[in-house]
Scaffold this motif. Structure first.
Motif, mmCIF file in Angstrom:
data_model
loop_
_atom_site.group_PDB
_atom_site.id
_atom_site.type_symbol
_atom_site.label_atom_id
_atom_site.label_comp_id
_atom_site.label_asym_id
_atom_site.label_seq_id
_atom_site.Cartn_x
_atom_site.Cartn_y
_atom_site.Cartn_z
ATOM 1 N N UNK A 155 58.118 0.350 78.598
ATOM 2 C CA UNK A 155 56.782 0.745 77.756
ATOM 3 C C UNK A 155 56.777 0.184 76.382
ATOM 4 N N UNK A 156 57.958 0.197 75.876
ATOM 5 C CA UNK A 156 58.012 0.007 74.248
ATOM 6 C C UNK A 156 57.684 -1.301 73.970
ATOM 7 N N UNK A 157 58.225 -2.190 75.154
ATOM 8 C CA UNK A 157 58.196 -3.847 74.990
ATOM 9 C C UNK A 157 56.330 -4.310 75.336
ATOM 10 N N UNK A 158 55.851 -3.383 75.911
ATOM 11 C CA UNK A 158 54.467 -3.715 76.675
ATOM 12 C C UNK A 158 53.663 -4.459 75.629
ATOM 13 N N UNK A 159 53.497 -3.889 74.479
ATOM 14 C CA UNK A 159 52.641 -4.269 73.571
ATOM 15 C C UNK A 159 52.710 -5.725 72.976
ATOM 16 N N UNK A 163 50.877 -9.273 72.514
ATOM 17 C CA UNK A 163 50.694 -10.007 71.486
ATOM 18 C C UNK A 163 51.289 -11.425 71.582
ATOM 19 N N UNK A 164 52.369 -11.511 72.500
ATOM 20 C CA UNK A 164 53.037 -12.875 72.521
ATOM 21 C C UNK A 164 52.006 -13.855 73.354
ATOM 22 N N UNK A 189 60.823 -14.985 76.205
ATOM 23 C CA UNK A 189 61.779 -14.131 75.698
ATOM 24 C C UNK A 189 61.394 -12.529 76.244
ATOM 25 N N UNK A 190 60.119 -12.034 76.435
ATOM 26 C CA UNK A 190 59.706 -11.150 76.992
ATOM 27 C C UNK A 190 60.091 -10.939 78.494
ATOM 28 N N UNK A 191 59.875 -12.055 79.120
ATOM 29 C CA UNK A 191 60.461 -12.059 80.781
ATOM 30 C C UNK A 191 61.945 -11.754 80.836
#
Length: 342
Positions: A155-159, A163-164, A189-191
Motif C-alpha cells: 500500500x505504501x508503494x502504490x503511489x 507516479x512512475x 523497480x516497482x515490479x
C-alpha cells in the motif's frame, strides 16, 4: 601457492615469447558451465593461474583435473613464465585484474619487451536479461539492510507505481530515449520491489494478508510467460494471424475463456483517469458489438463522456489527445510569461 608467495618463472628455453590467455567468466552463469574453447585452452595450458583463492570456478576446474596456482604475478613475472613458447592462462577475477592488464599494456607500449601473444577468452557469456539477476540481488540486499526500504508495504508503494507510470508516459511523449530508459528502469523497480515484499508472505507490515502464500519475482515472470504463450496461439500454437486485427481477435477470445467474465465491464479498473476509463468502457462495448445509448444528464461530465466515446470511435486516445492539448496550453503560458526555453 597463495597470492602473497613468490612466483616461479619458467626457464627461457627458446626465443618464442609464448602466449597469455586472460580467461573471463560471468558470475551470472553457473560455475563450471564454460565454453568448449575455454575447456580446450585450460587443458592444453602449461600453467593456469588465479589470484583469487575463493574464485567460484576453481573447484570445477580442479574437479576436471586442471591444476590451478593461486598466485598473483606481476606483468613482468607473467611474461617470464611464458618464455620458451609456454601458454599461461590467467583466470581473471570479477574485477578483471586491472593491475595485471595495466602492467601488460605498459610493457607493450614501452617497446623494450618482446611481448607474448595476448588473448582475451570469454569462457561464459551473459545471456539476454542477465542483468535482471543483478537487480533481484540488489533488491534483496536493500530490502534487508535499508532502513527505508525494509519498512515499505504494498500500500505504501502504490503511489510510486502510479507516479512512475506517468513519468514513463511523459518520456515516451517527449521522445527522450535516455529518459525513456531511466523511466523503464523505475517502473521495473516497482515490479521487483512488490515481488520482494510478496516473497515474505505478508503485506510488508508484519501482518499476514488474506492469502499469505508467498510468491517471488520468478513466479511473476512465470505467470506472464504462461499468459503470453497462451494468448499468442498464432506464434506458439497452430493458429494463424496475418493482421493486427486477427491478433486482437485471438487475444480477446483466449482472454474471455481465461477470465469467464459476466460483463464486458469486468476487470476495468475504475481508479484510472476518467478519460481513459471512458475510452476503455467504450472500447469494450464496441468490441462486443453492443448497442448501449449514452446516459443523459446535465453538466460538463456528460459532455466529456460523449467526447471521450466519440474519440474512441474515431480511433483517438482521448487521454493522450488531451495531454497534447494541455502541453500546448502549457507552452502558451510560458510564452506569455517570457520564460526562457518556451
Amino acid at each position: 601457492m597463495n597470492a602473497t608467495s613468490g612466483f616461479e618463472t619458467a626457464p627461457e628455453t627458446g626465443t618464442d615469447p609464448g602466449r597469455v590467455v586472460l580467461l573471463t567468466t560471468s558470475h551470472r552463469v553457473a560455475p563450471g558451465l564454460l565454453s568448449w574453447p575455454a575447456w580446450q585452452t585450460l587443458h592444453a595450458a602449461d600453467r593456469v593461474l588465479c589470484a583469487d583463492g575463493t574464485h567460484p570456478q576453481l573447484p570445477y576446474l580442479r574437479e576436471a583435473g586442471i591444476s590451478v596456482d593461486e598466485t598473483a604475478p606481476t606483468a613482468e613475472e607473467l611474461i617470464d613464465a611464458c618464455a620458451g613458447g609456454r601458454t599461461v592462462v590467467v583466470v581473471t577475477t570479477g574485477e578483471g585484474d586491472p593491475a595485471l592488464t595495466d602492467g601488460l599494456a605498459r610493457l607493450a607500449g614501452s617497446g623494450r619487451v618482446r611481448m607474448p601473444d595476448l588473448e582475451l577468452l570469454p569462457a561464459s557469456y551473459d545471456l539476454p536479461g542477465a542483468r535482471l539477476l543483478d537487480l533481484v540481488q540488489v533488491m534483496d540486499r536493500i530490502r534487508l539492510e535499508c532502513p527505508w526500504s525494509s519498512r515499505q508495504t504494498h500500500k505504501g508503494l502504490a503511489k510510486y507505481g502510479i507516479e512512475e507510470a506517468y513519468e514513463l508516459v511523459e518520456a515516451i511523449e517527449e521522445g527522450d530515449r535516455d529518459e525513456l530508459r531511466e523511466e523503464l528502469g523505475d517502473v521495473l523497480l516497482q515490479v521487483v520491489f512488490h515481488a520482494r515484499i510478496a516473497e515474505e508472505g505478508s503485506d510488508g507490515e508484519g501482518d499476514e494478508e488474506d492469502d499469505s502464500t508467498p510468491f517471488s519475482i520468478d513466479d511473476v515472470a512465470a505467470g506472464i510467460v504462461t499468459k503470453l504463450i497462451h494468448r499468442h496461439p498464432h506464434v506458439f500454437g497452430d493458429e494463424t494471424a496475418t493482421t493486427p486485427e486477427e491478433v486482437k481477435e485471438h487475444w480477446l477470445r483466449t482472454k474471455a475463456v481465461e477470465k469467464q467474465r459476466e460483463s464486458v465491464t469486468d476487470g476495468i479498473p475504475l481508479g484510472q483517469p476518467a478519460l481513459a476509463l471512458t475510452a476503455k468502457l467504450a472500447s469494450r462495448v464496441h468490441t462486443a458489438s453492443l448497442d448501449v445509448p449514452l446516459p443523459q444528464g446535465e453538466g460538463i461530465g456528460y459532455e466529456l463522456l460523449e467526447l471521450a466515446v466519440r474519440a474512441e470511435a474515431e480511433g483517438v486516445d482521448p487521454e493522450a489527445a488531451l495531454r497534447v492539448a494541455a502541453r500546448a496550453y502549457r507552452d502558451a503560458v510560458r510564452v506569455r510569461e517570457g520564460v526562457a526555453g518556451s
